[in-house]
Design a protein around this motif. Structure first.
Motif, PDB file in Angstrom:
ATOM      1  N   ALA A 125      18.054 -12.086   4.776  1.00  0.00           N
ATOM      2  CA  ALA A 125      17.704 -10.871   4.031  1.00  0.00           C
ATOM      3  C   ALA A 125      16.467 -11.068   3.155  1.00  0.00           C
ATOM      4  O   ALA A 125      16.153 -10.222   2.327  1.00  0.00           O
ATOM      5  CB  ALA A 125      18.869 -10.390   3.173  1.00  0.00           C
ATOM      6  N   LEU A 126      15.752 -12.183   3.343  1.00  0.00           N
ATOM      7  CA  LEU A 126      14.567 -12.509   2.522  1.00  0.00           C
ATOM      8  C   LEU A 126      14.915 -12.478   1.030  1.00  0.00           C
ATOM      9  O   LEU A 126      14.067 -12.146   0.198  1.00  0.00           O
ATOM     10  CB  LEU A 126      13.422 -11.532   2.824  1.00  0.00           C
ATOM     11  CG  LEU A 126      12.915 -11.529   4.269  1.00  0.00           C
ATOM     12  CD1 LEU A 126      11.775 -10.527   4.430  1.00  0.00           C
ATOM     13  CD2 LEU A 126      12.462 -12.905   4.715  1.00  0.00           C
ATOM     14  N   SER A 127      16.142 -12.828   0.702  1.00  0.00           N
ATOM     15  CA  SER A 127      16.581 -12.752  -0.696  1.00  0.00           C
ATOM     16  C   SER A 127      15.869 -13.771  -1.575  1.00  0.00           C
ATOM     17  O   SER A 127      15.483 -13.462  -2.711  1.00  0.00           O
ATOM     18  CB  SER A 127      18.091 -12.948  -0.770  1.00  0.00           C
ATOM     19  OG  SER A 127      18.473 -14.168  -0.155  1.00  0.00           O
ATOM     20  N   ARG A 128      15.695 -14.995  -1.078  1.00  0.00           N
ATOM     21  CA  ARG A 128      14.999 -16.014  -1.873  1.00  0.00           C
ATOM     22  C   ARG A 128      13.532 -15.656  -2.042  1.00  0.00           C
ATOM     23  O   ARG A 128      12.961 -15.841  -3.119  1.00  0.00           O
ATOM     24  CB  ARG A 128      15.143 -17.388  -1.209  1.00  0.00           C
ATOM     25  CG  ARG A 128      16.573 -17.884  -1.122  1.00  0.00           C
ATOM     26  CD  ARG A 128      16.617 -19.380  -0.889  1.00  0.00           C
ATOM     27  NE  ARG A 128      15.882 -19.806   0.274  1.00  0.00           N
ATOM     28  CZ  ARG A 128      16.398 -19.929   1.495  1.00  0.00           C
ATOM     29  NH1 ARG A 128      17.673 -19.632   1.698  1.00  0.00           N
ATOM     30  NH2 ARG A 128      15.671 -20.340   2.505  1.00  0.00           N
ATOM     31  N   PHE A 129      12.937 -15.151  -0.982  1.00  0.00           N
ATOM     32  CA  PHE A 129      11.533 -14.748  -1.049  1.00  0.00           C
ATOM     33  C   PHE A 129      11.344 -13.636  -2.069  1.00  0.00           C
ATOM     34  O   PHE A 129      10.399 -13.646  -2.859  1.00  0.00           O
ATOM     35  CB  PHE A 129      11.077 -14.280   0.334  1.00  0.00           C
ATOM     36  CG  PHE A 129       9.632 -13.866   0.403  1.00  0.00           C
ATOM     37  CD1 PHE A 129       8.638 -14.786   0.666  1.00  0.00           C
ATOM     38  CD2 PHE A 129       9.263 -12.543   0.189  1.00  0.00           C
ATOM     39  CE1 PHE A 129       7.300 -14.406   0.725  1.00  0.00           C
ATOM     40  CE2 PHE A 129       7.939 -12.146   0.236  1.00  0.00           C
ATOM     41  CZ  PHE A 129       6.957 -13.090   0.515  1.00  0.00           C
ATOM     42  N   ARG A 130      12.268 -12.678  -2.081  1.00  0.00           N
ATOM     43  CA  ARG A 130      12.136 -11.553  -3.006  1.00  0.00           C
ATOM     44  C   ARG A 130      12.345 -11.994  -4.449  1.00  0.00           C
ATOM     45  O   ARG A 130      11.613 -11.563  -5.338  1.00  0.00           O
ATOM     46  CB  ARG A 130      13.145 -10.455  -2.624  1.00  0.00           C
ATOM     47  CG  ARG A 130      12.957  -9.165  -3.399  1.00  0.00           C
ATOM     48  CD  ARG A 130      13.648  -7.991  -2.758  1.00  0.00           C
ATOM     49  NE  ARG A 130      15.075  -8.178  -2.641  1.00  0.00           N
ATOM     50  CZ  ARG A 130      15.705  -8.400  -1.484  1.00  0.00           C
ATOM     51  NH1 ARG A 130      15.020  -8.476  -0.358  1.00  0.00           N
ATOM     52  NH2 ARG A 130      17.014  -8.548  -1.452  1.00  0.00           N
TER      53      ARG A 130
END
Length: 664
Positions: free
Chosen positions: A22-27
């Motif tokens: 979910a690209l959570s770390r990137f966000r």
């Protein structure tokens, strides 16, 4: 050549999503970095064109930008804004106290301990209390560090206010939360991890053999798939009770599809290790063309036939997932209703029975020890020791966890300073290069926060070195002092964790195991009671989550200092729990499908026997991680497509319990 052509279809976006669901770390890393950059730019413009700001204003603006991105965990933009504003008020209050007591250093130090105790105790109030406590702690830290003048308080307040408002704009408008987008990305991540499994199976099919390294890689791929499936399930909106109560609900259908895909992938992994599939079949599944191959209808126990059935099953489940993703890209899950985001009222308990209160006292005592020894080393820089002692207790649930985090912080600081000193020396006088490098390191620090605390500390230490270099304060003695103060803080935290209200690793592990046993018993009981499949799936997900908690609680047992004595036994025991989780899900999936009345009665008798066995061994808890057992090869797993699937599954659950406690 065939493998080369197969891998030529590698999708970079799939790979990224497979490694950051979910690209959570990137966000999160982007939010923190963007908030820091924008806040600093606004403060600098105010400094240039309006009124000169004190250093403390910049310091508070930066550290509260970090806390706003990491510590604020409320659901909903309005609640997040309220938390930020309350945190801002707490920040100004403690900075005012620090400034007022500046001439009374001993009193300032004692008040700092009171602030630490209150900040840690505020966690009792839930996510908002945690965030406000972190705002208060870091603000008093900065206030005592920069020694602000009480007359500058109005100017100092600009930093927290700017960071709070900027953080809200970044999170609510520039990089907002969106469960529909996150669900779609997590489903794409599931697809990416299934693709990784299929690519690996294709490579093995091409080679014609499976080595021990390959088995280990397949286990890792299975664990990574489980991780992202759990994340995807967490984004699916659920009723208040957490269990879907009717068929035809789009959210329930999606949960079932994820459940089936997860089970199919696990079966394909295990069965392929026992009998490798044909390369052509794996290639067809990857290309979505398995329908062009004739699927045999035999239900024999021949390993090759079982592997073929597993691949066909996985191909169908993957095709359904691809269709779901394509439809979601067009409709954004239009038929799925959002869940109610109203927070559940947290029980307020300030008694010693609450682990959070015990933790608050531990943190305060550790900070007092770090302060005492840190002051002996430096009157001006002892805050680093207190900071380290405070942070090593964050997100830990046992003394082993605390010791591991203390070690990670120490190593991350040491290596970060070594690398940072080199970078800062090379970039002295080149601020135009040093600033972008520092920004990139900030992003990387918070990108890796959820993966490795040591890596996060490594990049933060590099940033500090670059800042010291740009401000002309960089010296080897200063960096050596930071390492020494960090060691003092981590040692103080570790000592208190082991000596004061010690939460033994085995105690935390016993609690996690009890959750797993309870979840398994609830699932077996629901199967016996004939509960609908939606409820069985929900209980299976609870069992999956309990297994994940067991792996986290057992992590300190296999830590660096015990690697010579016990890691093999730890991994072996966790593999047995994973097997039990798998087989319980097999029973939940296949019970009632094609069973004759006679077989159904046999399965019910086996379920009752498994529950009796479970009640007998569950009180023994973590003993299973320390018993001697023969290293026998795992029994073959069969697919729940056959009539014997549920019967075999419940027999395997009983076998798992016997393997966990062989002397019982």
């Amino acid at each position: 050549m065939r493998v080369h052509r197969l891998f030529s279809g590698f999708d970079l976006r799939d790979w990224l999503l497979a490694n950051d669901p979910a690209l959570s770390r990137f966000r999160m890393a982007s939010r923190v970095t963007l908030t820091i950059v924008i806040s600093f730019a606004i403060l600098f413009l105010i400094h240039l064109f309006a009124v000169p700001l004190p250093t403390a204003s910049y310091g508070l603006g930066i550290v509260l930008s970090i806390e706003g991105g990491v510590a604020v965990r409320d659901k909903g933009n309005s609640r997040q804004l309220i938390t930020r504003l309350l945190g801002c008020l707490a920040s100004l209050a403690v900075v005012a106290i620090a400034a007022a007591l500046e001439d009374h250093r001993v009193l300032t130090d004692l008040v700092f301990l009171v602030v630490i105790c209150l900040a840690a105790s505020a966690r009792v109030f839930g996510p908002r209390g945690f965030a406000i406590g972190m705002f208060a702690f870091t603000s008093y830290f900065m206030g005592a560090y920069f020694h602000p003048d009480i007359g500058e308080l109005s100017l100092i307040a600009v930093g927290p206010v700017v960071s709070a408002l900027t953080g809200h704009v970044v999170r609510a408008m520039l990089l907002p939360d969106n469960w529909r987008r996150d669900l779609l990305r997590s489903l794409e991540s599931v697809r990416g991890r299934v693709n990784q499994i299929l690519f690996k199976l294709a490579a093995l099919a091409s080679d014609g053999q499976v080595g021990e390294h390959d088995r280990q890689e397949l286990r890792q791929l299975e664990d990574r798939l489980k991780e992202v499936v759990l994340m995807a399930e967490s984004f699916i909106p659920r009723p208040a009770g957490g269990v879907f109560d009717k068929g035809g609900d789009p959210a329930a259908e999606l949960a079932i599809r994820l459940f089936d895909l997860h089970l199919a992938a696990e079966s394909a992994i295990v069965l392929s290790q026992q009998s490798l599939p044909d390369f052509a079949l794996v290639h067809a599944v990857i290309e979505g063309k398995q329908g062009s191959l004739a699927q045999q209808d035999d239900t024999s126990s021949d390993p090759a036939a079982e592997t073929r059935r597993a691949l066909f099953w996985l191909g169908d489940a993957r095709r359904h997932l691809v269709e779901t993703i394509a439809q979601a890209q067009m409709t954004a899950f239009a038929g799925v209703e959002p869940a109610d985001d109203e927070p559940t009222a947290a029980a307020i308990d300030f008694s010693f029975a609450n682990p959070l209160i015990k933790s608050a006292l531990q943190i305060t005592l550790a900070a007092a020890l770090a302060m005492s020894f840190g002051l002996m080393l430096s009157r001006e820089r002892w805050f680093w020791a207190v900071l380290a002692s405070f942070l090593v207790f964050t997100n830990t649930n046992s003394r082993g966890d605390t010791a591991m985090k203390a070690l990670q912080r120490s190593l991350g600081t040491l290596f970060g300073i070594v690398v940072g000193l080199g970078l800062a020396t090379l970039l002295t006088g080149h601020d135009a290069i040093a600033i972008p490098v520092a920004v990139v390191c900030i992003f990387l620090a918070f990108y890796f926060l959820q993966i490795s605390y040591a890596t996060m500390t490594f990049f933060v230490s590099i940033v500090l070195c670059l800042v010291y270099g740009m401000t002309g304060a960089l010296t080897v003695d200063l960096l050596a002092l930071r390492i020494e103060e960090t060691l003092i803080g981590t040692l103080a935290g570790t000592a208190v964790a082991f000596l004061v209200f010690p939460a033994r690793t085995r105690g935390a592990l016993d609690a996690a195991l009890q959750k797993w046993f309870d979840a398994l018993d609830a699932l077996l009981s629901a199967i016996l009671d004939g509960k609908p499949r939606y409820e069985l799936i929900s209980l299976s997900q609870t069992l999956d989550g309990a297994y994940r908690d067991v792996t986290v609680a057992a992590r300190p047992l296999g830590s660096a200092w015990s690697v010579v004595t016990r890691p093999g036994r730890i991994r072996q025991t966790l593999a047995i729990f994973l097997s039990g989780t798998y087989w319980a899900r097999i029973v939940a999936s296949s019970y009632g499908e094609g069973l004759s009345d006679a077989d159904r009665e046999k399965v019910r008798a086996a379920l009752a026997a498994a529950r009796t066995r479970l009640s007998a061994v569950a009180p023994r808890g973590s003993e299973c991680f320390f018993v001697e057992r023969q290293s026998a090869a795992s029994a073959a797993r069969h697919l729940p497509i056959s009539m014997s699937g549920a019967r075999l599954g419940v027999e395997m659950v009983g076998g798992v319990l016997d393997r966990l406690y062989p002397a019982a």
